[in-house]
Design an enzyme around this catalytic site. Structure first.
Site, PDB file in Angstrom:
ATOM      1  N   TYR A 121      40.368 -60.860  14.149  1.00  0.00           N
ATOM      2  CA  TYR A 121      41.149 -59.860  14.537  1.00  0.00           C
ATOM      3  C   TYR A 121      42.352 -60.315  15.485  1.00  0.00           C
ATOM      4  O   TYR A 121      42.160 -61.142  16.174  1.00  0.00           O
ATOM      5  CB  TYR A 121      40.223 -58.868  15.592  1.00  0.00           C
ATOM      6  CG  TYR A 121      39.199 -58.053  14.888  1.00  0.00           C
ATOM      7  CD1 TYR A 121      39.020 -58.349  13.421  1.00  0.00           C
ATOM      8  CD2 TYR A 121      38.480 -57.279  15.376  1.00  0.00           C
ATOM      9  CE1 TYR A 121      37.652 -57.889  13.056  1.00  0.00           C
ATOM     10  CE2 TYR A 121      37.281 -56.579  14.988  1.00  0.00           C
ATOM     11  CZ  TYR A 121      37.033 -56.944  13.662  1.00  0.00           C
ATOM     12  OH  TYR A 121      35.741 -56.167  13.103  1.00  0.00           O
TER      13      TYR A 121
ATOM     14  N   HIS B 240      34.517 -48.552  26.762  1.00  0.00           N
ATOM     15  CA  HIS B 240      35.131 -49.236  25.630  1.00  0.00           C
ATOM     16  C   HIS B 240      36.247 -50.322  26.181  1.00  0.00           C
ATOM     17  O   HIS B 240      36.788 -50.961  25.481  1.00  0.00           O
ATOM     18  CB  HIS B 240      35.909 -48.273  24.745  1.00  0.00           C
ATOM     19  CG  HIS B 240      36.357 -49.096  23.323  1.00  0.00           C
ATOM     20  ND1 HIS B 240      37.660 -48.936  23.284  1.00  0.00           N
ATOM     21  CD2 HIS B 240      35.908 -49.391  22.434  1.00  0.00           C
ATOM     22  CE1 HIS B 240      37.918 -49.560  21.931  1.00  0.00           C
ATOM     23  NE2 HIS B 240      36.768 -50.022  21.330  1.00  0.00           N
TER      24      HIS B 240
ATOM     25  N   ARG C 111      47.772 -49.736  12.228  1.00  0.00           N
ATOM     26  CA  ARG C 111      47.169 -50.151  11.229  1.00  0.00           C
ATOM     27  C   ARG C 111      46.259 -49.192  10.135  1.00  0.00           C
ATOM     28  O   ARG C 111      46.620 -49.191   9.000  1.00  0.00           O
ATOM     29  CB  ARG C 111      45.914 -51.096  11.703  1.00  0.00           C
ATOM     30  CG  ARG C 111      45.243 -51.752  10.597  1.00  0.00           C
ATOM     31  CD  ARG C 111      43.933 -52.521  11.116  1.00  0.00           C
ATOM     32  NE  ARG C 111      42.906 -51.429  11.584  1.00  0.00           N
ATOM     33  CZ  ARG C 111      42.091 -51.290  12.457  1.00  0.00           C
ATOM     34  NH1 ARG C 111      42.165 -52.427  13.334  1.00  0.00           N
ATOM     35  NH2 ARG C 111      41.097 -50.607  12.649  1.00  0.00           N
TER      36      ARG C 111
ATOM     37  N   ARG D 106      30.913 -54.913  21.866  1.00  0.00           N
ATOM     38  CA  ARG D 106      30.422 -55.684  20.901  1.00  0.00           C
ATOM     39  C   ARG D 106      30.497 -57.101  21.043  1.00  0.00           C
ATOM     40  O   ARG D 106      31.464 -57.695  21.538  1.00  0.00           O
ATOM     41  CB  ARG D 106      31.136 -55.278  19.718  1.00  0.00           C
ATOM     42  CG  ARG D 106      31.030 -53.782  19.117  1.00  0.00           C
ATOM     43  CD  ARG D 106      31.827 -53.614  17.966  1.00  0.00           C
ATOM     44  NE  ARG D 106      32.182 -52.259  17.652  1.00  0.00           N
ATOM     45  CZ  ARG D 106      31.247 -51.295  17.124  1.00  0.00           C
ATOM     46  NH1 ARG D 106      29.992 -51.628  16.906  1.00  0.00           N
ATOM     47  NH2 ARG D 106      31.760 -49.965  16.876  1.00  0.00           N
TER      48      ARG D 106
ATOM     49  N   ARG E  25      28.618 -48.073  18.172  1.00  0.00           N
ATOM     50  CA  ARG E  25      27.776 -47.444  16.898  1.00  0.00           C
ATOM     51  C   ARG E  25      27.670 -48.843  16.144  1.00  0.00           C
ATOM     52  O   ARG E  25      28.629 -49.711  15.753  1.00  0.00           O
ATOM     53  CB  ARG E  25      28.669 -46.437  16.291  1.00  0.00           C
ATOM     54  CG  ARG E  25      27.979 -45.957  14.995  1.00  0.00           C
ATOM     55  CD  ARG E  25      28.948 -45.061  14.328  1.00  0.00           C
ATOM     56  NE  ARG E  25      29.501 -44.015  14.925  1.00  0.00           N
ATOM     57  CZ  ARG E  25      28.807 -42.512  15.247  1.00  0.00           C
ATOM     58  NH1 ARG E  25      27.624 -42.428  14.716  1.00  0.00           N
ATOM     59  NH2 ARG E  25      29.513 -41.956  15.888  1.00  0.00           N
TER      60      ARG E  25
END
Length: 706
Positions: free
Chosen positions: A469, A436, A565, A376, A406
């Protein structure tokens, strides 16, 4: 295999996570616009949950698949539980919005005006705005009698009006729908006589005020607002794909017309049952998929309200981001990495060194190759721009752009085409798996030969989310990491047979086994009477094999601390099963995203960072990396990060064996224990750590009178 009561349901655990986010929106001690932001986050989270997780369950139900999940629930039971929890969640969302936040915002000058509150001059202003900016854009679509379904766009607000016209001696009634496109602003600012205020009206209110303009000489007898979510759990079968880019475009088109999995209707007094039934019919949504919403639709729009300018006193004071790596005028990022391995904790420490690595590599005459995984990326990504520049300069650029990320598929397709046009070598992921992993390799010609500079991370190469993040970055020139990085890229881009690396581990070929080996090693040490301890920080835990290993470790006496989390399907604190396992979750200003895995190993800890959570999809269905951190200073720092998170007694909530998350008790005024808010601690620590670097050792800075 453990029995049914040993696990929580994955979907209900996710809903519990979103409830913890909503609890932040309810906290009166937070500034109003910070609370508004958390409310918007919960709405965005819930949208994605329905489109993906509920969509998948609905498919299983429709296919009459009655297989039980590890918690013992069938798809139908899960859907029923989800609906019950979601109804309660929506009720709390709108209690916070309508009874708390909107009045607080209004008192502080941010006012959503209703049509009834508009004065004549404001209505005149809005009518002019409507005629110029809205009327020509909207296209009313008549619903034909007996029409079963309309292809309405997902996640956009739609108005259905009941229009009555007189034809001869008879009254005829028809239904007409208006889709409010996203290029129209949701909030229309209104001139306000009350001074320093931000007054606005929602676009759906504006359209409804002047909706009669579309139907001269007819009567609009009722209007309802609604919004649909479509099943986005439609994925590419890339095992048989011939042209993955073209077939991904077909998938994106298919999602636009997939089945409705949620229908939201704004519950207003004048919304009749006939309108509700008409909406359900054209959306193909039975009552079980319909949610009556006690307020305005699509609370994601409050992201815009949370950042409205001029109301800084209603926002949180920004924590500074420290520059952990400062370059002298004649120094490059390569010079800095060459001296020592670098560990960064974002966003407390800037993501800039990672961006600099790519940008400087693009222009450095000695760099011959850049290889990178892109999952991403930011909207206007400097990293992509640097890769394009590098390719245009004749450097060998290889980018694995994951088209199966996605909701980022369209952007990744577009950026991949730009890179391809610039001359980069592009790989669209690997067959059957999502890629990933977070890794960059820069090959540079230096006096001693070819040097390999590596970046391993826990987060995406996205400059925007790197500010929101929490993630770990590790930069190194160590030749063994470099050799592993080269072997990794050869494996994923060149169909090379998988080889065991010297340091790193890769999913799905060994990462799970390496982690299991570490857990089992601690288990054996505890069984032998040694002190044994595991500390793990991740986003989600649901893989059965990993949970079984942690249960076995607990039963052997290993002290297990988990900082998770979101989803946690493991039940802590169960006698005879998991009494030595503690699970905490931290929801705060930044999204906790780092994965850090620590094992005591007899006093010589082994520490990893990873792109992978303890989820089956990460460990078995994706290309992921597990990177050991061996530099003593970096290892020590990762341990301190974990200990600080486990010491949090301000934002942390602890999971009990019944699935409840309760706040970790805060120290009393008389207690000697200090209050620890881990994110705030790291923000202040980063400032302290890097303050001395701002001053050159041969520069004297005098104090001058204020």
């Amino acid at each position: 295999m453990a029995t049914e009561p040993n696990y929580f349901n994955r979907e209900l655990s996710w809903l519990a996570f979103n409830e913890r986010v909503l609890a932040e929106a309810a906290r009166e001690m937070l500034p109003p616009l910070e609370r508004v932001k958390f409310l918007a986050i919960t709405a965005s989270n819930l949208d994605e949950f329905f489109m993906v997780r509920v969509g998948g369950l609905q498919y299983l139900k429709d296919a009459r698949r009655k297989v039980n999940d590890p918690a013992g629930l069938t798809p139908t039971q899960q859907l029923n539980e989800i609906r019950e929890r979601t109804l309660a969640f929506i009720k709390e969302q709108y209690r916070i919005l309508n009874q708390d936040l909107l009045p607080v915002l209004r008192r502080n000058g941010i006012r959503r005006l209703t049509p009834a509150e508009l004065n004549p001059s404001q209505r005149t202003h809005l009518h002019a705005y409507f005629n110029e900016n809205v009327f020509a854009v909207l296209s009313p679509i008549a619903v034909e009698p007996g029409e079963d379904r309309l292809q309405l766009p997902a996640l956009q607000i739609v108005l259905m009006s009941e229009v009555r016209s007189r034809i001869g001696e008879e009254d005829q009634v028809r239904h007409v729908v208006f889709t409010l496109p996203p290029n129209l602003p949701r909030h229309v600012v209104i001139p306000d006589a009350e001074g320093n205020t931000h007054a606005y009206i929602n676009i759906e209110d504006l359209v409804e005020i002047f909706i009669h303009d579309f139907f001269p000489q007819e009567q609009v007898t009722g209007t309802a607002r609604f919004r649909i979510s479509r099943n986005s759990d439609i994925t590419l079968d890339d095992e048989s794909a011939q042209d993955i880019a073209a077939e991904m475009e077909e998938i994106l088109e298919a999602r636009k017309t997939s089945n409705t999995i949620r229908l939201e209707i704004e519950d207003e007094p004048d919304v009749t049952q006939s309108l509700i039934k008409a909406i359900q019919q054209i959306c193909d949504a039975p009552p079980s998929l319909t949610y009556m919403i006690p307020g305005e639709l699509d609370l994601r729009a409050y992201f815009a309200i949370s950042s409205v300018p001029g109301f800084e006193d209603l926002k949180t004071e920004q924590w500074p981001t420290s520059e952990a790596v400062t370059l002298e005028p004649d120094e490059s990022i390569f010079d800095v990495i060459r001296k020592d391995d670098i560990l960064l904790y974002h966003p407390y420490e800037s993501f800039e060194p990672v961006v600099q690595l790519i940008e400087q590599a693009a222009t450095d005459a000695n760099v011959v190759a850049i290889k990178q995984i892109l999952y991403r990326t930011a909207k206007n990504s400097r990293i992509i721009s640097a890769l394009i520049k590098a390719a245009q300069a004749g450097k060998h650029v290889t980018a694995l752009v994951e088209l199966k990320a996605r909701f980022d598929e369209a952007r990744n397709l577009e950026r991949a085409e730009e890179l391809l046009a610039a001359g980069a070598q592009i790989i669209y992921g690997v067959r059957g798996l999502k890629t990933h992993a977070k890794i960059t390799l820069v090959v540079r010609r230096e006096p001693g030969g070819m040097a390999r500079y590596c970046h391993f991370g826990t987060g995406n190469y996205n400059e925007a989310t790197a500010k929101l993040y929490t993630d770990i970055s590790f930069l190194t020139r160590d030749p063994v990491y470099g050799a592993d990085a080269s072997a990794f890229f050869n494996t994923v881009t060149g169909r090379s047979r998988f080889v065991h690396f010297q340091k790193i581990s890769m999913a799905p070929f060994g990462l799970r086994e390496r982690l299991l080996e570490m857990i089992q090693s601690e288990t054996a040490r505890a069984a032998a009477g040694e002190e044994a301890e595991i500390m793990l920080k991740m986003n989600a835990l649901e893989d059965l094999q990993m949970m079984e290993a942690l249960y076995a470790a607990s039963q052997a006496g290993v002290k297990v601390q988990l900082n998770i989390r979101g989803i946690c399907c493991l039940k802590p604190g169960v006698k005879g099963l998991s009494e030595n396992i503690r699970v905490v979750s931290i929801i705060d200003r930044y999204l906790e995203h780092a994965r850090i895995y620590w094992f005591r190993q007899g006093g010589d800890p082994v520490v990893f960072i990873s792109s992978a959570d303890f989820m089956t999809r990460n460990l078995s269905k994706r290309v992921e990396l597990l990177t050991p951190i061996e530099d003593p200073a970096c290892k020590k720092r990762l341990q301190e990060i974990l200990l600080t998170h486990f010491s949090d007694n301000v934002q942390a909530r602890q999971l009990d064996k019944d699935g409840n998350y309760t706040p970790v008790p805060r120290p009393s005024a008389k207690s000697k224990t200090k209050a620890v808010r881990s994110q705030e601690f790291f923000a202040k620590q980063a400032v302290r750590r890097h303050r001395p670097r701002a001053q050159s050792p041969d520069l004297l800075v005098p104090h001058v009178p204020k």
